[in-house]
Scaffold this motif. Sequence first.
Motif, mmCIF file in Angstrom:
data_model
loop_
_atom_site.group_PDB
_atom_site.id
_atom_site.type_symbol
_atom_site.label_atom_id
_atom_site.label_comp_id
_atom_site.label_asym_id
_atom_site.label_seq_id
_atom_site.Cartn_x
_atom_site.Cartn_y
_atom_site.Cartn_z
ATOM 1 N N HIS A 275 0.672 -1.283 -0.124
ATOM 2 C CA HIS A 275 -0.139 -0.055 0.065
ATOM 3 C C HIS A 275 0.680 1.192 0.122
ATOM 4 C CE1 HIS A 275 -3.403 -2.466 0.584
ATOM 5 N NE2 HIS A 275 -2.671 -2.976 1.480
ATOM 6 N N GLU A 276 1.909 1.033 -0.346
ATOM 7 C CA GLU A 276 2.898 2.291 -0.436
ATOM 8 C C GLU A 276 2.660 3.420 -1.325
ATOM 9 O OE1 GLU A 276 6.976 1.647 -0.732
ATOM 10 O OE2 GLU A 276 6.804 0.168 -2.297
ATOM 11 N N ARG A 277 1.944 2.665 -2.379
ATOM 12 C CA ARG A 277 1.821 3.757 -3.479
ATOM 13 C C ARG A 277 0.819 4.925 -2.971
ATOM 14 N NH1 ARG A 277 -3.614 1.433 -7.217
ATOM 15 N NH2 ARG A 277 -4.720 1.322 -5.305
ATOM 16 N N VAL A 278 0.120 4.995 -2.158
ATOM 17 C CA VAL A 278 -0.935 6.200 -1.523
ATOM 18 C C VAL A 278 -0.057 6.992 -0.768
ATOM 19 C CG1 VAL A 278 -1.716 5.249 0.821
ATOM 20 C CG2 VAL A 278 -3.089 6.345 -0.791
ATOM 21 N N ILE A 279 1.310 6.533 -0.502
ATOM 22 C CA ILE A 279 2.099 7.743 0.661
ATOM 23 C C ILE A 279 2.804 8.496 -0.479
ATOM 24 C CG2 ILE A 279 3.986 7.874 2.100
ATOM 25 C CD1 ILE A 279 3.171 5.034 2.965
ATOM 26 N N PHE A 280 2.631 9.921 -0.435
ATOM 27 C CA PHE A 280 3.332 10.906 -1.296
ATOM 28 C C PHE A 280 3.444 12.124 -0.398
ATOM 29 C CE2 PHE A 280 2.836 14.577 -4.160
ATOM 30 C CZ PHE A 280 4.020 14.290 -4.908
ATOM 31 N N ASN A 281 4.762 12.531 -0.250
ATOM 32 C CA ASN A 281 5.176 13.764 0.535
ATOM 33 C C ASN A 281 5.560 15.037 -0.273
ATOM 34 O OD1 ASN A 281 4.904 12.081 2.792
ATOM 35 N ND2 ASN A 281 7.268 11.579 3.047
ATOM 36 N N GLY A 282 5.121 14.880 -1.676
ATOM 37 C CA GLY A 282 5.668 15.968 -2.470
ATOM 38 C C GLY A 282 4.687 16.928 -2.700
ATOM 39 N N ASP A 283 4.580 17.765 -3.677
ATOM 40 C CA ASP A 283 3.733 18.794 -4.383
ATOM 41 C C ASP A 283 2.475 18.182 -4.862
ATOM 42 O OD1 ASP A 283 2.274 20.983 -5.102
ATOM 43 O OD2 ASP A 283 4.077 21.770 -6.298
ATOM 44 N N GLY A 284 1.399 18.333 -4.254
ATOM 45 C CA GLY A 284 0.211 17.640 -4.830
ATOM 46 C C GLY A 284 -0.362 18.451 -5.770
ATOM 47 N N TYR A 285 -0.046 19.759 -5.819
ATOM 48 C CA TYR A 285 -0.362 20.509 -7.055
ATOM 49 C C TYR A 285 0.299 20.467 -8.424
ATOM 50 C CZ TYR A 285 -2.746 23.258 -3.286
ATOM 51 O OH TYR A 285 -3.015 23.902 -2.204
ATOM 52 N N SER A 286 1.260 19.833 -8.508
ATOM 53 C CA SER A 286 2.252 19.668 -9.496
ATOM 54 C C SER A 286 1.352 18.561 -10.485
ATOM 55 C CB SER A 286 3.481 19.222 -9.466
ATOM 56 O OG SER A 286 3.578 17.656 -8.968
ATOM 57 N N GLU A 287 1.773 18.972 -11.782
ATOM 58 C CA GLU A 287 1.204 18.142 -13.068
ATOM 59 C C GLU A 287 2.092 17.012 -12.906
ATOM 60 O OE1 GLU A 287 -1.074 18.287 -15.242
ATOM 61 O OE2 GLU A 287 -1.674 20.087 -14.399
ATOM 62 N N GLU A 288 3.240 16.888 -12.614
ATOM 63 C CA GLU A 288 4.073 15.602 -12.564
ATOM 64 C C GLU A 288 3.464 14.583 -11.546
ATOM 65 O OE1 GLU A 288 6.331 18.899 -14.128
ATOM 66 O OE2 GLU A 288 5.176 18.761 -12.089
ATOM 67 N N TRP A 289 2.853 15.217 -10.398
ATOM 68 C CA TRP A 289 2.389 14.239 -9.622
ATOM 69 C C TRP A 289 0.971 13.703 -10.041
ATOM 70 C CZ3 TRP A 289 1.726 10.556 -6.290
ATOM 71 C CH2 TRP A 289 0.589 10.382 -5.711
ATOM 72 N N HIS A 290 0.274 14.543 -10.643
ATOM 73 C CA HIS A 290 -1.083 13.957 -11.258
ATOM 74 C C HIS A 290 -0.788 12.795 -12.378
ATOM 75 C CE1 HIS A 290 -4.187 17.194 -10.009
ATOM 76 N NE2 HIS A 290 -3.071 17.369 -9.481
ATOM 77 N N LYS A 291 0.317 12.995 -13.047
ATOM 78 C CA LYS A 291 0.685 11.864 -14.113
ATOM 79 C C LYS A 291 1.075 10.800 -13.409
ATOM 80 C CE LYS A 291 1.925 15.595 -17.643
ATOM 81 N NZ LYS A 291 2.859 15.856 -18.477
ATOM 82 N N GLU A 292 1.861 10.961 -12.785
ATOM 83 C CA GLU A 292 2.607 10.027 -11.608
ATOM 84 C C GLU A 292 1.550 9.053 -11.095
ATOM 85 O OE1 GLU A 292 5.350 9.070 -7.973
ATOM 86 O OE2 GLU A 292 5.740 10.860 -8.893
#
Length: 724
Positions: free
Chosen positions: A534-551
């Motif tokens: 379940h580690e895929r749900v852990i994210f500490n970065g910028d949730g606004y970035s387009e890169e995060w949305h794609k990832e």
Amino acid sequence: MSGSAARLNAISAVNEYEITAEPLAFEEIGDVYGINVFNKKEMKTRLPKGVFKSLIATIEKGDKLDPAIADVVASAMKDWAMERGATHYTHVFYPLTGSTAEKHDSFMNPDGSGGTIFEFEGKQLIQGEPDASSFPNGGIRATFEARGYTAWDITSPAYLMEGLNGVTLCIPTAFVSWTGEALDKKTPVLRSMKALNGEAQRILKLFGDDSDSVVTSGAGPEQEYFLVDRNFFYARPDLMAAGRTLFGAAPPKGQEFDDHYFGAIPERVLAFMADAEYELCKLGIPIKTRHNEVAPGQFELAPVFENANVATDHQQLLMTVLRKTAKKYGMECLTHEKPFANLNGSGKHLNWSMGNASQGNLLDPGDTPHSNMQFLVFCAAVIRAVDLHAPLLRAAVASAGNDHRLGANEAPPAILSIYLGDQLTDVFEQIKGGAATSSKAKGTLQLGVDTLPELPKDAGDRNRTSPFAFIGNRFEFRAVGSNQSIAGPLVMMNTIIADSLGYLAGELETATGGDESKLAGAVEALLKDVISKHERVIFNGDGYSEEWHKEAEFERGLANLRTTSDALPSVIEPEVIKVFEKYGVLSGVEMHSRYETYLEQYVNTVLVEAKCVAKMGFASIFPAAVRYQGELANTCASLKAVGFEFDTNTLDRVTALVKSLQDGLAELEPMIDHEGDILEHAQYCTSTILPKMLDIRAAADELEGLVADDLWPFPTYQEILFIK
């Protein structure tokens, strides 16, 4: 009176407003806390010892309520209320509208001899009977089937609401149909808290806690809101009908300087805040923080943590008090998630934790979380729950208003992820690699000035872009909308976390077989398995970035449910219903009823807004623009007649915008009459009606910057937000 005259009169009235409120008796603030609440202190004073003990056992230990004590409690409650001026009582309940409902009954009855007698019996305290057919029920009840019941919730204390001409005893209750289904927000909260307690107890017993102390979820919702002068409010049909502005050009100055955030609170607003907090204090609602928020005219207050059920009731009551108090100061309190376009909207950050009397906060990691096995198990249960049920959590905050806010650079994205921070992320990474042997320590911040103190520095930063963030000893669900009841999100969180705790408890019980010496190894293996899956749900970065949305969407497989019509079908997924039925929180019928009800509310909200756009556009904005177009055309013709070449660029621009406005409004009207099943209707609202409303708004907002100011019919953003 023309629209422009009404607008100018509104501006004049705002400028002439004077604060006339009497000073509040703040020296008595400690004495007034909870004076309008039939709390434990009051019950202990007024009830026989045995009755009081029985009630406390129900409130604190979850024991079954003894109906035999109802008459005694009702009599004491009536005497207390009447001593404070009450003449009526009401069962307060929370239907699926998301609002508060109540029907008032008098204590007074004729005595048969020409006089009166004041009565309030146990049966009246325990049960009421409102009309169940007139509230949203998602098909549970037919229109002709009207009977429903309210049931006294002893765990949430009764209170007094003071009006201008009287006092009412308010009794928090659950609301169910004649056939037993939950028609309200409260009943599932109580059921979900029961489920959470049951599964948490299994974990605690594995770690040697046999106290049976009830585990409850706690909540601390931060409330954001806007204040606007009532003269402006009544001059804006969209604010009155929809709670948000459907037209409005951006002002020259918005929030780009960040000068409003945490700035000095305006005197009129501070007077309102003090008054509201005083009333909330009397109702036992503990407000801790108040401040200016980011957008001009936006503010926030935050209570301290409470039992989740009580916090839910208090949150509804808090919004009522804010709206009621704002009127005393000539203002309107707006809790819509996005009252003003291009400015920050309002959320209701829901801080959530769980604990009991013997252990305290079960999400407190301590100074060495790597060695705190019990904490890590509870934390892992949350991670697993959010990953498995992220679409459901998104559905829990889905509404027409919140759709305008989620995903913008002011609120968390619609992608559900968890922020753990540096310390916990490191611990779980160690667990995944084998075993956790250390925790990042807290530090000390040196400010470089001898006269300033050294500051203790947390082991990790905070992340405002995360929808579900761990912040020290609790999780903060940041995606809840400011106008929403916190009941829905609490029900979802309590239930899915209970399910994860049950899964973890079962795995540990099997692995240990009752042998405590095997617990450490079993926990280590289980945590490694959970974090790997379940580690895929852990994210500490910028949730606004387009890169995060794609990832998130394409690499991690996390759902990005951008709209309410995308999100709500998650509520009736078979696996979701299976979990809720397993714990007795909501049946399949009850889940479907909520799905139908919330889709219907979404559709109705959009249709009301569309009708308002059509009315304002045709009756006010279009005529003003045409008048200005005529003035420009006449001026151009007059000047041309005397040989002066007049630049027609502005006239051409206005003419094009007027046509665009007229065409858009003509296209919108037949869209409002669209029919289909409820999901198709919601999807049509999302894909067709809302975009058309935005097209119309774009033309109107551009016209606002061109049409002569004395012709424009509505108060502008510049006026509403900056004239106080």
